[in-house]
Scaffold this motif. Structure first.
Motif, mmCIF file in Angstrom:
data_model
loop_
_atom_site.group_PDB
_atom_site.id
_atom_site.type_symbol
_atom_site.label_atom_id
_atom_site.label_comp_id
_atom_site.label_asym_id
_atom_site.label_seq_id
_atom_site.Cartn_x
_atom_site.Cartn_y
_atom_site.Cartn_z
ATOM 1 N N ASP A 1 5.154 16.863 0.873
ATOM 2 C CA ASP A 1 4.273 16.569 2.000
ATOM 3 C C ASP A 1 5.090 16.144 3.215
ATOM 4 O OD1 ASP A 1 1.729 16.984 0.718
ATOM 5 O OD2 ASP A 1 2.102 15.132 -0.409
ATOM 6 N N ILE A 2 4.752 16.660 4.381
ATOM 7 C CA ILE A 2 5.435 16.302 5.622
ATOM 8 C C ILE A 2 4.767 15.058 6.201
ATOM 9 C CG2 ILE A 2 5.916 17.012 7.989
ATOM 10 C CD1 ILE A 2 6.157 19.874 6.963
ATOM 11 N N ILE A 3 5.557 13.998 6.375
ATOM 12 C CA ILE A 3 4.975 12.724 6.815
ATOM 13 C C ILE A 3 5.285 12.407 8.273
ATOM 14 C CG2 ILE A 3 5.012 11.763 4.480
ATOM 15 C CD1 ILE A 3 7.430 10.088 5.374
ATOM 16 N N THR A 4 5.999 13.308 8.959
ATOM 17 C CA THR A 4 6.317 13.087 10.364
ATOM 18 C C THR A 4 5.507 14.034 11.248
ATOM 19 O OG1 THR A 4 8.255 14.506 10.015
ATOM 20 C CG2 THR A 4 8.619 12.120 10.080
ATOM 21 N N ARG A 5 5.406 13.679 12.531
ATOM 22 C CA ARG A 5 4.663 14.482 13.494
ATOM 23 C C ARG A 5 5.302 15.858 13.653
ATOM 24 N NH1 ARG A 5 3.725 12.375 19.646
ATOM 25 N NH2 ARG A 5 5.962 12.850 19.804
ATOM 26 N N GLY A 6 4.487 16.862 13.959
ATOM 27 C CA GLY A 6 4.975 18.230 14.008
ATOM 28 C C GLY A 6 5.517 18.696 15.342
ATOM 29 N N GLU B 1 -1.862 11.199 9.722
ATOM 30 C CA GLU B 1 -2.418 10.577 8.519
ATOM 31 C C GLU B 1 -1.852 9.189 8.259
ATOM 32 O OE1 GLU B 1 -2.515 15.058 7.790
ATOM 33 O OE2 GLU B 1 -1.226 13.590 8.800
ATOM 34 N N LEU B 2 -0.697 8.872 8.871
ATOM 35 C CA LEU B 2 -0.099 7.549 8.703
ATOM 36 C C LEU B 2 -0.232 6.715 9.971
ATOM 37 C CD1 LEU B 2 3.150 8.411 6.715
ATOM 38 C CD2 LEU B 2 0.963 7.629 5.840
ATOM 39 N N SER B 3 -1.100 7.140 10.878
ATOM 40 C CA SER B 3 -1.293 6.446 12.144
ATOM 41 C C SER B 3 -2.695 5.864 12.209
ATOM 42 C CB SER B 3 -1.074 7.422 13.311
ATOM 43 O OG SER B 3 0.196 8.038 13.209
ATOM 44 N N ALA B 4 -2.912 4.942 13.152
ATOM 45 C CA ALA B 4 -4.211 4.290 13.289
ATOM 46 C C ALA B 4 -5.313 5.341 13.498
ATOM 47 C CB ALA B 4 -4.169 3.314 14.458
ATOM 48 N N PRO B 5 -6.496 5.126 12.890
ATOM 49 C CA PRO B 5 -6.888 3.951 12.104
ATOM 50 C C PRO B 5 -6.609 4.080 10.615
ATOM 51 C CG PRO B 5 -8.776 5.342 12.428
ATOM 52 C CD PRO B 5 -7.622 6.033 13.127
ATOM 53 N N LEU B 6 -5.792 5.079 10.245
ATOM 54 C CA LEU B 6 -5.568 5.354 8.823
ATOM 55 C C LEU B 6 -4.343 4.645 8.271
ATOM 56 C CD1 LEU B 6 -6.224 9.202 9.033
ATOM 57 C CD2 LEU B 6 -7.854 7.409 8.399
ATOM 58 N N ASP B 7 -3.581 3.992 9.135
ATOM 59 C CA ASP B 7 -2.307 3.436 8.703
ATOM 60 C C ASP B 7 -2.472 2.090 7.997
ATOM 61 O OD1 ASP B 7 -3.090 2.251 11.255
ATOM 62 O OD2 ASP B 7 -1.193 1.173 11.101
ATOM 63 N N HIS B 8 -1.449 1.748 7.239
ATOM 64 C CA HIS B 8 -1.304 0.396 6.696
ATOM 65 C C HIS B 8 0.150 0.009 6.887
ATOM 66 C CE1 HIS B 8 -1.052 -2.591 3.149
ATOM 67 N NE2 HIS B 8 -1.550 -3.194 4.210
ATOM 68 N N MET B 9 0.415 -0.954 7.758
ATOM 69 C CA MET B 9 1.768 -1.356 8.104
ATOM 70 C C MET B 9 2.016 -2.778 7.615
ATOM 71 S SD MET B 9 3.474 -1.897 11.901
ATOM 72 C CE MET B 9 2.351 -0.707 12.629
ATOM 73 N N SER C 1 2.202 3.090 5.222
ATOM 74 C CA SER C 1 1.675 3.871 4.110
ATOM 75 C C SER C 1 0.284 4.382 4.447
ATOM 76 C CB SER C 1 1.634 3.029 2.823
ATOM 77 O OG SER C 1 0.797 1.894 2.987
ATOM 78 N N GLY C 2 -0.137 5.392 3.712
ATOM 79 C CA GLY C 2 -1.445 5.987 3.924
ATOM 80 C C GLY C 2 -1.706 7.022 2.860
ATOM 81 N N THR C 3 -2.646 7.924 3.152
ATOM 82 C CA THR C 3 -3.039 8.953 2.194
ATOM 83 C C THR C 3 -2.906 10.322 2.835
ATOM 84 O OG1 THR C 3 -4.614 7.439 1.146
ATOM 85 C CG2 THR C 3 -4.882 9.786 0.690
ATOM 86 N N MET C 4 -2.256 11.237 2.122
ATOM 87 C CA MET C 4 -2.124 12.627 2.559
ATOM 88 C C MET C 4 -2.538 13.519 1.403
ATOM 89 S SD MET C 4 1.423 12.652 4.780
ATOM 90 C CE MET C 4 0.904 14.100 5.706
ATOM 91 N N ALA C 5 -3.462 14.417 1.668
ATOM 92 C CA ALA C 5 -3.945 15.347 0.646
ATOM 93 C C ALA C 5 -4.376 14.607 -0.614
ATOM 94 C CB ALA C 5 -2.868 16.382 0.316
ATOM 95 N N ILE D 1 11.382 7.085 1.630
ATOM 96 C CA ILE D 1 10.104 7.804 1.630
ATOM 97 C C ILE D 1 9.582 7.808 0.208
ATOM 98 C CG2 ILE D 1 8.956 9.992 2.126
ATOM 99 C CD1 ILE D 1 11.346 10.560 4.056
ATOM 100 N N HIS D 2 8.366 7.319 0.012
ATOM 101 C CA HIS D 2 7.871 7.139 -1.355
ATOM 102 C C HIS D 2 6.565 7.870 -1.590
ATOM 103 C CE1 HIS D 2 5.391 3.774 0.329
ATOM 104 N NE2 HIS D 2 6.491 3.470 0.989
ATOM 105 N N ASP D 3 6.481 8.479 -2.760
ATOM 106 C CA ASP D 3 5.283 9.151 -3.265
ATOM 107 C C ASP D 3 4.552 8.218 -4.218
ATOM 108 O OD1 ASP D 3 4.657 11.688 -2.351
ATOM 109 O OD2 ASP D 3 6.147 12.674 -3.596
ATOM 110 N N GLY D 4 3.227 8.200 -4.166
ATOM 111 C CA GLY D 4 2.459 7.407 -5.111
ATOM 112 C C GLY D 4 2.418 5.942 -4.724
ATOM 113 N N PRO D 5 1.689 5.131 -5.488
ATOM 114 C CA PRO D 5 1.587 3.692 -5.191
ATOM 115 C C PRO D 5 2.974 3.042 -5.162
ATOM 116 C CG PRO D 5 -0.022 4.348 -6.848
ATOM 117 C CD PRO D 5 0.882 5.528 -6.655
ATOM 118 N N PHE D 6 3.223 2.247 -4.142
ATOM 119 C CA PHE D 6 4.529 1.621 -3.960
ATOM 120 C C PHE D 6 4.298 0.246 -3.338
ATOM 121 C CE2 PHE D 6 9.096 1.649 -3.181
ATOM 122 C CZ PHE D 6 9.574 2.599 -4.079
ATOM 123 N N PRO D 7 3.935 -0.752 -4.145
ATOM 124 C CA PRO D 7 3.566 -2.061 -3.598
ATOM 125 C C PRO D 7 4.718 -2.753 -2.889
ATOM 126 C CG PRO D 7 3.805 -2.157 -5.983
ATOM 127 C CD PRO D 7 3.883 -0.713 -5.612
#
Length: 334
Positions: free
Chosen positions: A77-82, A213-221, A244-248, A313-319
């Motif tokens: 998954d691409i997590i940076t802006r295009g 997907e990792l930006s407001a209002p979907l982000d968690h920083m 962190s956030g959710t992608m796909a 860069i982490h996949d899955g839950p990463f507390p």
């Protein structure tokens, strides 16, 4: 000691730092069979990990500063802006958070000897508050070196008339496992043409621009201090910051670690909810809005300043506790 000898010694030191940084990840890489492959091409180096595309390092002379684009998770998954793609931002929405100079991963500062190396002249028509400040740009001094899992490149820092005001070394080492991708970054500013003055501004310095997907209002920083959200993190010192956030439908995230030996550790953070994750150790006055404080720094002629960061860069839950453990491992490296 001659400048050529100084350069060779410094570049050797940089590579030793990167090699030490990889040691903590060798065991996991061996377990998963992950390998890193670097493929040089014209004005770029493609990076794959375990046979899958990860990122590309771009350093075209047509672009004001080098950058990595895109950044991918271990699952692709691409997590940076295009954008921007090269110098092209056509067709992109131009809202408050447009900021076309914010490339996926880059290093630059808004005031080096009075020149702006953060924003870019090609995008000047989009800026409303740039005033009369001149822009700087970077020029590759020789072919970028590829060594095992790492890239080493050296650039001159130039004014609009191509007068050299200093130099910068950029080094990256790549590794990962089945759930993570890691970039160890070392940036060194060299005062090779007289003292190099770095000004107090929030516009800097080591930046990553994230996907929507990792930006407001979907982000968690969150930060290493337990702070959450832009208001509690922006302009504050911390060992690390994680988005962190959710992608796909999957949990993903990215953390930036500031090494204890990096300049002015723990760094302050120019971290914005709209998707900018940046470490900036110079913006003290602007961050605090206190005219009595000054984050500026002068590098004496012949000296240098080093900045060290790890991008995880982490996949899955990463507390947060797991991020903290990963940071402690990084911090223990010399």
């Amino acid at each position: 000691m001659s400048s050529r000898v100084n350069q060779a010694v410094l570049e050797g030191d940089v590579m030793r730092v990167l090699q030490l940084g990889a040691i903590g990840w060798i065991f996991s890489a061996a377990l998963t069979g992950a390998t890193v492959e670097l493929k040089p091409a014209q004005n770029q180096i493609d990076v794959s990990i375990d046979g899958n595309a990860f990122t590309t390092y771009y350093f075209s002379p047509e672009i004001a500063k080098p950058y990595l684009m895109p950044l991918r998770t271990a699952s692709g998954d691409i997590i940076t802006r295009g954008f921007p793609v090269g110098n092209d931002v056509s067709g992109q929405p131009q809202g408050r958070a447009f900021e076309p100079h914010q490339r996926p991963l880059y290093f630059g500062h808004g005031d080096i000897d009075g020149l702006d190396f953060w924003q870019e002249p090609i995008f000047d028509k989009y800026y409303r508050d740039h005033g009369h400040q001149a822009y700087g740009h970077m020029s590759l001094t020789a072919a970028a070196e590829v060594r095992q899992q790492s890239i080493l490149a050296r650039f001159t820092l130039n004014d609009p008339n191509n007068r050299v005001i200093g130099e910068e070394t950029q080094s990256f080492m790549f590794h990962g496992d089945t759930h993570t991708r890691v970039v160890d970054c070392v940036f060194v500013l060299h005062a090779t043409a007289g003292p190099l003055d770095i000004g107090d501004t929030k516009e800097g310095t080591f930046g990553i621009r994230l996907a929507p997907e990792l930006s407001a209002p979907l982000d968690h920083m969150i930060s290493s201090n337990g702070a959450e959200g832009e208001k509690a993190i922006w302009g504050k010192p911390a060992d690390w910051v994680d988005y962190s956030g959710t992608m796909a439908g999957k949990s993903v995230g990215i953390a930036v670690f500031d090494h204890p030996k990096s300049f002015r550790h723990p760094t302050t953070w120019h971290a914005r909810a709209y998707g900018l994750l940046a470490a900036n150790p110079f913006g003290l006055r602007e961050f605090t809005r206190d005219e009595n404080k000054d984050g500026a720094w002068t590098i004496p002629e012949g000296k240098s300043v080093t900045f060290r960061y790890r991008v995880l860069i982490h996949d899955g839950p990463f507390p947060g506790a797991r991020i903290s453990d990963a940071y402690q491992q990084y911090a223990a490296e010399k």
